[in-house]
Scaffold this motif. Structure first.
Motif, PDB file in Angstrom:
ATOM      1  N   LEU A   1       0.857  -1.168   0.000  1.00 43.12           N
ATOM      2  CA  LEU A   1       0.000   0.000   0.000  1.00 43.12           C
ATOM      3  C   LEU A   1       0.897   1.223   0.000  1.00 43.12           C
ATOM      4  O   LEU A   1       1.794   1.345   0.822  1.00 43.12           O
ATOM      5  CB  LEU A   1      -0.884  -0.008   1.259  1.00 43.12           C
ATOM      6  CG  LEU A   1      -1.728   1.214   1.524  1.00 43.12           C
ATOM      7  CD1 LEU A   1      -2.791   1.364   0.438  1.00 43.12           C
ATOM      8  CD2 LEU A   1      -2.394   1.104   2.873  1.00 43.12           C
TER       9      LEU A   1
ATOM     10  N   MET B   1      -4.700  -6.544   1.948  1.00 40.28           N
ATOM     11  CA  MET B   1      -4.958  -5.358   1.135  1.00 40.28           C
ATOM     12  C   MET B   1      -6.431  -4.962   1.181  1.00 40.28           C
ATOM     13  O   MET B   1      -6.753  -3.775   1.254  1.00 40.28           O
ATOM     14  CB  MET B   1      -4.518  -5.588  -0.312  1.00 40.28           C
ATOM     15  CG  MET B   1      -4.706  -4.375  -1.216  1.00 40.28           C
ATOM     16  SD  MET B   1      -3.724  -2.935  -0.739  1.00 40.28           S
ATOM     17  CE  MET B   1      -2.124  -3.438  -1.306  1.00 40.28           C
TER      18      MET B   1
ATOM     19  N   LEU C   1      -7.721  -1.295   2.264  1.00 41.74           N
ATOM     20  CA  LEU C   1      -8.543  -0.474   1.374  1.00 41.74           C
ATOM     21  C   LEU C   1      -9.886  -0.137   2.018  1.00 41.74           C
ATOM     22  O   LEU C   1     -10.399   0.979   1.851  1.00 41.74           O
ATOM     23  CB  LEU C   1      -8.748  -1.173   0.035  1.00 41.74           C
ATOM     24  CG  LEU C   1      -7.504  -1.249  -0.848  1.00 41.74           C
ATOM     25  CD1 LEU C   1      -7.758  -2.134  -2.066  1.00 41.74           C
ATOM     26  CD2 LEU C   1      -7.059   0.138  -1.275  1.00 41.74           C
TER      27      LEU C   1
ATOM     28  N   LEU D   1      -9.353   2.715   4.410  1.00 39.21           N
ATOM     29  CA  LEU D   1      -9.199   3.974   3.678  1.00 39.21           C
ATOM     30  C   LEU D   1     -10.546   4.469   3.159  1.00 39.21           C
ATOM     31  O   LEU D   1     -10.868   5.655   3.246  1.00 39.21           O
ATOM     32  CB  LEU D   1      -8.207   3.802   2.534  1.00 39.21           C
ATOM     33  CG  LEU D   1      -6.758   3.552   2.942  1.00 39.21           C
ATOM     34  CD1 LEU D   1      -5.927   3.162   1.732  1.00 39.21           C
ATOM     35  CD2 LEU D   1      -6.172   4.770   3.642  1.00 39.21           C
ATOM     36  N   LYS D   2     -11.340   3.553   2.623  1.00 39.19           N
ATOM     37  CA  LYS D   2     -12.655   3.920   2.089  1.00 39.19           C
ATOM     38  C   LYS D   2     -13.560   4.453   3.199  1.00 39.19           C
ATOM     39  O   LYS D   2     -14.229   5.469   3.029  1.00 39.19           O
ATOM     40  CB  LYS D   2     -13.305   2.711   1.410  1.00 39.19           C
ATOM     41  CG  LYS D   2     -14.627   3.026   0.756  1.00 39.19           C
ATOM     42  CD  LYS D   2     -15.188   1.830   0.026  1.00 39.19           C
ATOM     43  CE  LYS D   2     -16.498   2.191  -0.646  1.00 39.19           C
ATOM     44  NZ  LYS D   2     -17.046   1.053  -1.391  1.00 39.19           N
TER      45      LYS D   2
ATOM     46  N   LEU E   1      -8.094   7.471  -3.382  1.00 38.26           N
ATOM     47  CA  LEU E   1      -6.873   6.925  -3.955  1.00 38.26           C
ATOM     48  C   LEU E   1      -6.392   7.825  -5.089  1.00 38.26           C
ATOM     49  O   LEU E   1      -7.205   8.398  -5.816  1.00 38.26           O
ATOM     50  CB  LEU E   1      -7.098   5.513  -4.480  1.00 38.26           C
ATOM     51  CG  LEU E   1      -7.477   4.451  -3.444  1.00 38.26           C
ATOM     52  CD1 LEU E   1      -7.694   3.101  -4.126  1.00 38.26           C
ATOM     53  CD2 LEU E   1      -6.412   4.341  -2.367  1.00 38.26           C
TER      54      LEU E   1
ATOM     55  N   THR F   1      -5.351   1.890  -8.775  1.00 37.31           N
ATOM     56  CA  THR F   1      -5.035   0.845  -7.794  1.00 37.31           C
ATOM     57  C   THR F   1      -4.073   1.426  -6.773  1.00 37.31           C
ATOM     58  O   THR F   1      -3.378   2.404  -7.056  1.00 37.31           O
ATOM     59  CB  THR F   1      -4.366  -0.378  -8.461  1.00 37.31           C
ATOM     60  OG1 THR F   1      -3.102   0.038  -9.010  1.00 37.31           O
ATOM     61  CG2 THR F   1      -5.218  -0.957  -9.559  1.00 37.31           C
ATOM     62  N   PRO F   2      -4.012   0.830  -5.584  1.00 36.23           N
ATOM     63  CA  PRO F   2      -3.058   1.340  -4.584  1.00 36.23           C
ATOM     64  C   PRO F   2      -1.637   0.975  -4.924  1.00 36.23           C
ATOM     65  O   PRO F   2      -1.373   0.098  -5.685  1.00 36.23           O
ATOM     66  CB  PRO F   2      -3.502   0.661  -3.298  1.00 36.23           C
ATOM     67  CG  PRO F   2      -4.311  -0.504  -3.714  1.00 36.23           C
ATOM     68  CD  PRO F   2      -4.838  -0.218  -5.080  1.00 36.23           C
TER      69      PRO F   2
END
Length: 146
Positions: free
Chosen positions: A4, A127, A131, A134-135, A141, A145-146
């Protein structure tokens, strides 16, 4: 293990020196990273609650010491320290803010927009979980993609 990448507002100056014939000897195989934040509390909350770092004991430097060390122009420094989990030799992220002398935000739209450090890489075990965190925090982002 997936990776990440988080873009941070970090910068530092690099100087180029001739290479030494002897390799340098280091006490530990880790690097501590220092960053200045606009809002220390909000940044600390992001790194603990969203990224998942653990806050450990920080430290302060008086205005006199911070100036003597070449860090500030007579500004005291309160440094909050964060680590990855409980690993004793974990890299430490040191975050500080200077409300009386706020810095200027660099252009970091792309990795090549600013000279200096532009991101840190944190290797995560899950992952999808990273994610989701983060969301939930409404972090946008930078890429597909990260």
């Amino acid at each position: 293990m997936k990776t990440l990448i988080l873009s941070l507002s970090l910068s530092f100056s690099c100087c180029w020196f001739p290479l030494s014939a002897e390799p340098a000897k280091f006490a530990k195989g880790i690097v501590d990273v220092g960053m200045v934040a606009h809002d220390l509390e909000r940044t600390a909350k992001f790194y603990t609650e969203v990224v998942g770092l653990k806050e450990v004991k920080g430290f302060e430097a008086s205005a006199e010491n911070a100036t003597r060390f070449g860090l500030t122009d007579n500004q005291p420094a309160k440094i909050r320290v964060f680590v990855l989990g409980n690993a004793p030799d974990s890299t430490r992220l040191k975050i500080m803010a200077f409300p009386k002398r706020p810095g200027v935000r660099p252009d970091q739209k792309f990795i090549h927009s600013t000279i200096g450090m532009s991101y840190i890489t944190i290797r995560v075990a899950d992952m999808a979980d990273a994610l989701a965190r983060l969301k939930k925090a409404k972090v946008k982002l930078l890429g597909e993609t990260p």
